[in-house]
Design a protein around this motif. Structure first.
Motif, mmCIF file in Angstrom:
data_model
loop_
_atom_site.group_PDB
_atom_site.id
_atom_site.type_symbol
_atom_site.label_atom_id
_atom_site.label_comp_id
_atom_site.label_asym_id
_atom_site.label_seq_id
_atom_site.Cartn_x
_atom_site.Cartn_y
_atom_site.Cartn_z
ATOM 1 N N UNK A 343 1.052 -1.043 0.018
ATOM 2 C CA UNK A 343 0.014 0.021 -0.155
ATOM 3 C C UNK A 343 0.870 1.334 0.135
ATOM 4 N N UNK A 344 2.037 1.210 0.664
ATOM 5 C CA UNK A 344 2.739 2.568 0.849
ATOM 6 C C UNK A 344 3.528 2.502 -0.339
ATOM 7 N N UNK A 345 4.125 1.324 -1.109
ATOM 8 C CA UNK A 345 4.782 1.543 -2.361
ATOM 9 C C UNK A 345 3.700 2.303 -3.463
ATOM 10 N N UNK A 352 8.946 -1.189 -5.102
ATOM 11 C CA UNK A 352 10.026 -1.987 -3.993
ATOM 12 C C UNK A 352 10.987 -2.710 -5.049
ATOM 13 N N UNK A 353 10.676 -3.102 -6.510
ATOM 14 C CA UNK A 353 11.812 -3.610 -7.247
ATOM 15 C C UNK A 353 11.841 -2.357 -8.424
ATOM 16 N N UNK A 354 13.173 -2.415 -8.922
ATOM 17 C CA UNK A 354 13.400 -1.664 -10.013
ATOM 18 C C UNK A 354 14.556 -2.100 -10.828
ATOM 19 N N UNK A 355 14.309 -2.104 -12.279
ATOM 20 C CA UNK A 355 15.489 -2.815 -12.898
ATOM 21 C C UNK A 355 16.830 -2.325 -12.770
ATOM 22 N N UNK A 356 17.801 -3.099 -12.724
ATOM 23 C CA UNK A 356 19.069 -2.752 -12.273
ATOM 24 C C UNK A 356 19.183 -2.050 -11.008
ATOM 25 N N UNK A 357 18.391 -1.513 -10.241
ATOM 26 C CA UNK A 357 18.381 -1.019 -9.065
ATOM 27 C C UNK A 357 18.058 -1.927 -7.890
ATOM 28 N N UNK A 358 17.128 -2.482 -8.037
ATOM 29 C CA UNK A 358 16.601 -3.367 -6.731
ATOM 30 C C UNK A 358 15.908 -4.590 -7.270
ATOM 31 N N UNK A 359 16.705 -5.669 -7.040
ATOM 32 C CA UNK A 359 16.216 -7.050 -7.560
ATOM 33 C C UNK A 359 15.838 -7.989 -6.350
ATOM 34 N N UNK A 360 15.740 -7.423 -5.082
ATOM 35 C CA UNK A 360 15.031 -8.337 -4.024
ATOM 36 C C UNK A 360 14.449 -7.406 -3.138
ATOM 37 N N UNK A 381 22.825 -5.801 3.443
ATOM 38 C CA UNK A 381 23.706 -4.554 3.010
ATOM 39 C C UNK A 381 23.842 -4.484 1.344
ATOM 40 N N UNK A 382 23.208 -5.402 0.789
ATOM 41 C CA UNK A 382 23.192 -5.619 -0.696
ATOM 42 C C UNK A 382 22.367 -4.254 -1.294
ATOM 43 N N UNK A 383 23.145 -3.229 -2.062
ATOM 44 C CA UNK A 383 22.510 -2.221 -2.515
ATOM 45 C C UNK A 383 21.432 -2.455 -3.355
ATOM 46 N N UNK A 384 21.211 -3.494 -3.916
ATOM 47 C CA UNK A 384 20.228 -3.747 -4.808
ATOM 48 C C UNK A 384 19.140 -4.572 -4.124
ATOM 49 N N UNK A 385 19.025 -4.715 -2.716
ATOM 50 C CA UNK A 385 17.955 -5.067 -2.092
ATOM 51 C C UNK A 385 16.920 -4.150 -1.151
ATOM 52 N N UNK A 386 15.884 -3.977 -1.426
ATOM 53 C CA UNK A 386 15.029 -3.180 -0.644
ATOM 54 C C UNK A 386 14.531 -3.747 0.709
ATOM 55 N N UNK A 387 14.613 -3.062 1.698
ATOM 56 C CA UNK A 387 14.087 -3.285 3.062
ATOM 57 C C UNK A 387 12.999 -2.792 3.456
ATOM 58 N N UNK A 388 11.853 -3.656 3.870
ATOM 59 C CA UNK A 388 10.674 -3.047 4.133
ATOM 60 C C UNK A 388 10.577 -3.512 5.577
ATOM 61 N N UNK A 389 10.306 -2.584 6.253
ATOM 62 C CA UNK A 389 10.285 -2.897 7.929
ATOM 63 C C UNK A 389 8.869 -2.338 8.431
ATOM 64 N N UNK A 390 8.302 -3.434 9.012
ATOM 65 C CA UNK A 390 6.877 -3.267 9.831
ATOM 66 C C UNK A 390 7.287 -2.970 11.275
#
Length: 478
Positions: A343-345, A352-360, A381-390
């Motif tokens: 919902x936030x996204x 939450x994902x973006x080609x070449x920027x966020x794969x996980x 710490x992987x820059x291509x990982x999006x972290x969603x914290x509840x």
């Protein structure tokens, strides 16, 4: 809700109608179509009944004289349309006599208002806007008319013809309601809506055991069931059709404190409601007690709904509840909801994902500081990982410390998205180093934290960094 929708029994007495011109004739046609008996004082002396059927015209008493001196005995309501100052005076008289009165286009002198009406015989739908916008009410009526079956009134009348006989066979009220729901939703109801009432009647009369048809247990009671329903992040329009149906069918609803009042309004009016969730710093009844209440409700024959914010299986303890229901031998089902992270996204355009920027994507919960301390931040710490914290507001400082210590850049974009999809939703974006300060600016939760380069694609980030966005565009053009 200022105006309570009610239906006036027009067989109980006469309606006193005062006024002249096309406005009063429109009311006259409406009353005639409803079968009302009307005493009409035409303030211009013109009692024109042209266009009315003979049977309708026969119920109209054309009255002469001063309506302010009219005998009100047997009158159940007073209507004024195109009556001028007489309408105001009639309002005063009606109020003194304790009669409901409507003065057209004059809310101050009316004790009731006319809704937009969908007429399907025995089924009447009334749509009101508190008198503020008849055009909006008409538009809503048009949409309802477009989806409401033409013979829905026939279905209501069909059921009315069998109610007494079924009442005599099925004594349990819950079981009776289940019986009629199966009739309405099943092939018998479909036959009536198709105009084949005789066939529908034969099919209903052929039901040898109505209690068994309704789903009775061996003890002759209704069979219980628990449905875990995801309420989503707050916007009632995000409820699934299946979730709405479950809320309308429920006998009792156990709901979390995070479920918005607008969603609670979608519950069937006569269903019991029990608050079982808790907020940060406020005790709840506990998970074991919640499980016990659901099991007891189902075993008593009720259809229970466990209504949970977001999705039952995303930090909603749905798994624990299913385990308890399964162990107790209770029938259950699960209806997913939109989890708050999604919902936030969507609301704030933070992919939450973006080609070449966020794969996980990693979803985690950090309800308290000790929860955050237990997280292995080195895996995030992987820059291509999006972290969603509840539930990460209270642990924001610990989350920042853990990610920075693990090697995540202090310039990593982060977003704090509070009360997502609700009218009072708010966001704060900035670098990871400022996460605790960002949390302080959003005026309370619940909130979702999104951490990663994708936050730089969000609408709040773009709005707060116009110079940076322009620079990036210029670099891309070169």
């Amino acid at each position: 809700m200022r105006y309570l929708p009610v239906f006036l029994d027009l067989h109980a007495g006469k309606v006193l109608l005062v006024g002249a011109g096309e406005l009063v004739r429109a009311k006259l046609r409406l009353l005639a179509a409803a079968g009302a008996r009307v005493r009409w004082y035409a303030t211009d002396g013109q009692h024109d009944l042209a266009g009315l059927a003979a049977a309708d015209a026969a119920r109209i008493e054309r009255a002469d004289g001063d309506p302010l001196a009219a005998d009100l005995k047997g009158v159940i309501a007073i209507l004024c349309a195109g009556a001028g100052d007489i309408g105001v005076a009639m309002s005063v008289r009606a109020r003194a006599a304790g009669l409901p009165v409507n003065v057209m286009d004059d809310l101050d002198h009316s004790t009731f208002i006319f809704p937009a009406i969908v007429d399907r015989g025995d089924v009447i739908v009334a749509v009101g806007t508190g008198g503020t916008s008849p055009v909006v009410a008409r538009r809503i009526r048009e949409r309802i008319e477009a989806v409401l079956p033409a013979r829905i009134g026939d279905l209501a009348g069909f059921i009315g013809g069998f109610r007494k006989s079924i009442h005599g066979v099925i004594s349990d009220s819950l079981l009776r309601r289940r019986f009629w729901e199966r009739i309405v939703d099943g092939p018998i109801g479909a036959l009536v809506l198709a105009g084949r009432k005789a066939e529908a009647a034969k099919a209903l009369e052929a039901i040898a055991d109505p209690s068994a048809f309704a789903g009775a247990t061996g003890e002759g009671k209704a069979e219980g069931h628990v449905t875990l329903v995801g309420a989503g992040p707050g916007d009632p329009d995000l409820l699934t059709v299946k979730a709405l149906r479950a809320l309308q069918d429920a006998d009792i609803v156990f709901y979390d404190e995070l479920v918005s009042p607008e969603i609670l309004d979608r519950i069937r009016r006569d269903a019991a409601r029990v608050a079982v969730g808790r907020r940060v710093g406020k005790p709840g009844i506990g998970q074991d007690a919640t499980n016990r209440l659901m099991i007891e409700a189902a075993k008593s024959g009720q259809r229970a709904v466990r209504l949970k914010g977001g999705d039952p299986f995303v930090f909603g303890r749905g798994g624990e509840e299913v385990t308890a229901l399964r162990a107790a031998g209770v029938d259950y089902s699960i209806i997913p909801g939109i989890t708050a992270g999604l919902g936030a996204a969507a609301q704030f355009e933070a992919p939450l994902t973006y080609r070449h920027k966020a794969r996980r994507i990693t979803f985690l919960t950090a309800h308290k500081a000790r929860d955050a301390e237990a997280v292995d931040w080195s895996a995030l710490t992987d820059k291509t990982m999006t972290v969603v914290v509840y539930m990460g507001m209270t642990a924001a400082s610990t989350i920042r410390t853990g990610l920075l210590a693990a090697g995540r850049s202090p310039e990593t974009p982060v977003g704090v998205f509070a009360r997502v999809t609700r009218p009072d939703a708010k966001s704060a974006v900035g670098p990871l180093a400022r996460l605790p300060d960002l949390v302080k600016t959003i005026d309370g939760g619940p909130a979702i934290l999104i951490i990663g380069d994708v936050v730089a694609q969000s609408a709040p980030w773009r709005q707060s960094n116009p110079t940076k966005i322009l620079s990036e565009l210029l670099e891309a053009a070169e």
